[in-house]
Design a protein around this motif. Structure first.
Motif, PDB file in Angstrom:
ATOM      1  N   GLY A  26       0.793  -1.218   0.000  1.00  0.00           N
ATOM      2  CA  GLY A  26       0.000   0.000   0.000  1.00  0.00           C
ATOM      3  C   GLY A  26       0.823   1.265   0.000  1.00  0.00           C
ATOM      4  N   GLY A  27       2.002   1.227  -0.618  1.00  0.00           N
ATOM      5  CA  GLY A  27       2.761   2.443  -0.868  1.00  0.00           C
ATOM      6  C   GLY A  27       2.330   3.036  -2.204  1.00  0.00           C
TER       7      GLY A  27
ATOM      8  N   ASN B 116       3.004  -8.078  -7.019  1.00  0.00           N
ATOM      9  CA  ASN B 116       3.821  -7.814  -5.844  1.00  0.00           C
ATOM     10  C   ASN B 116       4.457  -6.434  -5.993  1.00  0.00           C
ATOM     11  OD1 ASN B 116       5.635  -7.871  -3.706  1.00  0.00           O
ATOM     12  ND2 ASN B 116       7.015  -9.356  -4.664  1.00  0.00           N
ATOM     13  N   ALA B 117       3.916  -5.465  -5.254  1.00  0.00           N
ATOM     14  CA  ALA B 117       4.425  -4.086  -5.288  1.00  0.00           C
ATOM     15  C   ALA B 117       4.783  -3.660  -3.878  1.00  0.00           C
ATOM     16  CB  ALA B 117       3.381  -3.152  -5.893  1.00  0.00           C
ATOM     17  N   ALA B 118       5.461  -4.539  -3.160  1.00  0.00           N
ATOM     18  CA  ALA B 118       5.720  -4.338  -1.730  1.00  0.00           C
ATOM     19  C   ALA B 118       6.971  -3.528  -1.445  1.00  0.00           C
ATOM     20  CB  ALA B 118       5.805  -5.697  -1.034  1.00  0.00           C
TER      21      ALA B 118
ATOM     22  N   LEU C  18      -6.422  -4.520  -2.778  1.00  0.00           N
ATOM     23  CA  LEU C  18      -5.120  -4.014  -2.336  1.00  0.00           C
ATOM     24  C   LEU C  18      -4.910  -4.420  -0.880  1.00  0.00           C
ATOM     25  CD1 LEU C  18      -2.632  -2.063  -2.816  1.00  0.00           C
ATOM     26  CD2 LEU C  18      -4.085  -0.267  -1.858  1.00  0.00           C
ATOM     27  N   VAL C  19      -3.771  -5.046  -0.584  1.00  0.00           N
ATOM     28  CA  VAL C  19      -3.477  -5.531   0.770  1.00  0.00           C
ATOM     29  C   VAL C  19      -2.195  -4.870   1.262  1.00  0.00           C
ATOM     30  CG1 VAL C  19      -3.079  -7.556   2.223  1.00  0.00           C
ATOM     31  CG2 VAL C  19      -4.538  -7.758   0.199  1.00  0.00           C
ATOM     32  N   GLU C  20      -2.273  -4.195   2.410  1.00  0.00           N
ATOM     33  CA  GLU C  20      -1.121  -3.509   3.008  1.00  0.00           C
ATOM     34  C   GLU C  20      -0.841  -4.096   4.388  1.00  0.00           C
ATOM     35  OE1 GLU C  20       1.788  -1.592   4.696  1.00  0.00           O
ATOM     36  OE2 GLU C  20       1.389  -1.428   2.549  1.00  0.00           O
TER      37      GLU C  20
ATOM     38  N   VAL D  30      -7.420  -2.902   2.121  1.00  0.00           N
ATOM     39  CA  VAL D  30      -7.402  -3.230   3.540  1.00  0.00           C
ATOM     40  C   VAL D  30      -5.983  -3.054   4.072  1.00  0.00           C
ATOM     41  CG1 VAL D  30      -7.037  -5.708   3.108  1.00  0.00           C
ATOM     42  CG2 VAL D  30      -8.036  -4.954   5.285  1.00  0.00           C
ATOM     43  N   ASN D  31      -5.879  -2.449   5.257  1.00  0.00           N
ATOM     44  CA  ASN D  31      -4.569  -2.253   5.868  1.00  0.00           C
ATOM     45  C   ASN D  31      -4.388  -3.188   7.063  1.00  0.00           C
ATOM     46  OD1 ASN D  31      -6.383  -0.973   7.577  1.00  0.00           O
ATOM     47  ND2 ASN D  31      -5.183   0.888   7.835  1.00  0.00           N
TER      48      ASN D  31
END
Length: 562
Positions: free
Chosen positions: A24-25, A233-235, A44-46, A195-196
């Motif tokens: 979630g950046g 994967n955008a972590a 979206l998962v943070e 969701v965070n």
């Protein structure tokens, strides 16, 4: 403790998605926005909170990357200056013009004429920078500022060998945390779900095909599974960790760059100063909210990004660079705090300082993981273009498994909470400050709320009206944040920790070290909303204050070491 289903933007949570985005950046959020904009069902998962790490640890600049011209990275610069304009159109209440002064000394390399040629090229690339932009946030043309005129604007510059400066336009990312959250909300308005405080703990596959993910609520421990045709994967610095036991097979490598900034008292400059020190390093001295940001360091680091902190060498590198062009050395009493972030760079064989800021999307089908994609590199300014290109790549690669998609052009599209087609941002604020005139709020507070929340500021005003004392300033004399914002952060913006509220929903946590009593005040406001008793509220406040004290210990050590 709230369940995942109770704290999603958009939604509700479902068991099947076209695409799941991890992280979630700014990278993950922009990828998610473009997935939803194209009509894909996206989640979206943070793992922590939106923008809690790299995306918040910025110089507050949306910039084209002038120094990348020295590396002949013309494509990144051209894309950056174009995207800078699109961001100003999307959120002019949070993105403002900011002139930068590129100082030149007789020892500067390259010398002043070459710097001027570079600035001229940079400006030529941004020829249409003001097209479609509200009148009062348009950027001026570049020009040369002579020595004496420069010293009136930046009195702290060392005069020996000073020739002047090239002034060029760039843009201020006024409150990066709020801009990122506005993009998350925009994603939700397009049909997405976010969701965070939740982690992807497993990527499910059947043979070589990705089937979905298993998600854990990091606050309650609850787990559930989601089916998906594609996983992106955008972590950021956590891209390898996000792949879990698939990281080896995927072969993901990322180079980490540590960026440290100092938050100082006002160093008496109205425009940002782009400093090239005698040590060859570049830093920006950027006035912001009555303070000055000095940085970043941009040095290599490794290990767990969560454990990365500012150390004495980081502070001394910034001091060495700044002091080499300053008439007075930076002193301990001028430094109020420090922030640190870890940037994920493409491993192109160069050091972190000269590595390209381009991004790369990798389709892991070649590694036997069809439907899995990893994004590395990139930056705030080019996040929109990144999101667009990543989703183009995914849609093309997964055409057989994804539904037909629609066109989505957001280059001229305001975010869902932006004010719309006012001639100027000031006009929008003039209208905004007249809302709910019966409330005892100053014009400065009203404009503050309008800037931070856009059209949603009216909901904050409603919160003020619904509770006693919610118009109270949290940190009088320093910030225009009020108590209602802390309530709104929990009730409407899924803030679940004290850090979420202070550091990313409010502005107080971004202005330097927050006094203990302010931290305790915020903790007591949100405690009943989060189900905390008095002991819990005291404990989280003490933990927050302890982290602040630890940062100040490092600053003290740096200044006592020399």
């Amino acid at each position: 403790m709230s369940k995942l289903s109770d704290r999603v933007f958009g939604g509700p949570l479902d068991v099947r998605y076209d695409v799941v985005i991890i992280g979630g950046g700014i990278s993950g959020v922009q990828v998610a926005r473009h997935a939803a904009g194209r009509g894909l069902k996206a989640l979206l998962v943070e793992q922590n909170d939106y923008g809690h790490a790299t995306s918040a640890a910025t110089t507050k600049a949306i910039h084209g990357g002038l120094r990348y011209l020295e590396q002949y990275d013309f494509a990144v610069v051209a894309e950056s200056v174009r995207e800078r304009r699109f961001l100003t159109i999307a959120a002019p209440h949070l993105v403002q013009p900011r002139s930068f002064l590129l100082t030149a000394y007789d020892w500067s390399k390259p010398p002043a004429p070459i710097l001027g040629a570079g600035v001229g090229l940079y400006e030529a690339m941004a020829l249409n920078r003001n097209v479609g932009v509200p009148r009062d946030v348009r950027s001026p043309r570049f020009k040369w500022i002579g020595k004496q005129a420069l010293l009136k604007q930046v009195p702290w510059l060392q005069t020996d060998g000073l020739q002047g400066a090239w002034r060029h336009d760039d843009t201020l990312n006024l409150h990066a945390e709020r801009l990122l959250l506005a993009m998350v909300k925009d994603f939700a308005s397009l049909g997405g779900t976010a969701v965070n405080h939740a982690s992807v703990v497993n990527i499910d596959r059947e043979g070589s095909a990705i089937q979905g993910v298993d998600i854990r609520d990091n606050l309650s421990g609850e787990t559930f599974s989601v089916a998906a045709s594609a996983v992106i994967n955008a972590a950021g610095p956590w891209v390898a960790e996000a792949l879990g036991n698939l990281s080896g097979q995927a072969g993901v490598r990322v180079k980490q760059a540590k960026g440290v900034h100092l938050i100082t008292k006002d160093l008496q400059t109205k425009e940002a100063v782009y400093v090239r020190g005698r040590n060859g390093r570049h830093i920006v001295v950027n006035p912001w909210e009555g303070r000055t940001l000095v940085g970043p360091t941009d040095t290599p680091t490794s290990g767990d990004p969560d454990s990365t902190t500012t150390d004495v060498s980081d502070i001394n590198l910034l001091r060495e660079t700044l002091d080499s062009v300053s008439s007075h050395p930076l002193t301990r009493d001028q430094v109020e705090d420090t922030i640190v972030g870890v940037r994920p760079l493409i491993d192109d064989g160069n050091d972190t300082y000269t590595s390209s800021r381009r991004f790369e999307v990798r389709d892991h089908q070649e590694q036997g993981l069809a439907g899995l994609f990893t994004v590395t590199g990139g930056k705030w300014t080019t996040g929109r273009a990144m999101g667009e290109k990543v989703i183009d790549t995914v849609v093309k690669a997964m055409a057989a498994k994804l539904p037909p998609t629609k066109r989505f052009d957001d280059t001229k599209r305001p975010l869902s909470s932006s004010f719309g087609d006012y001639d100027t941002v000031a006009d929008a604020f003039t209208v905004a400050v007249q809302e709910r005139s019966e409330l005892s709020l100053s014009p400065a507070v009203r404009e503050h709320l309008a800037r931070l929340y856009g059209t949603e500021h009216t909901e904050v005003l409603r919160t003020v009206a619904e509770g006693e004392g919610l118009d109270e300033l949290l940190w009088p004399g320093t910030s225009n944040d009020i108590a209602a914002q802390a309530v709104y952060a929990v009730t409407h913006e899924h803030a679940l920790t004290l850090e979420d509220v202070i550091d990313r929903r409010l502005t107080v946590g971004t202005l330097g070290a927050v006094p203990d009593h302010v931290v305790e005040k915020v903790a007591n406001i949100i405690a009943p909303l989060l189900g905390w008793d008095t002991e819990k509220a005291s404990g989280v406040a003490a933990a927050y204050n302890g982290k602040t004290a630890a940062r100040h210990d490092v600053i003290d050590q740096a200044f006592s070491a020399l």
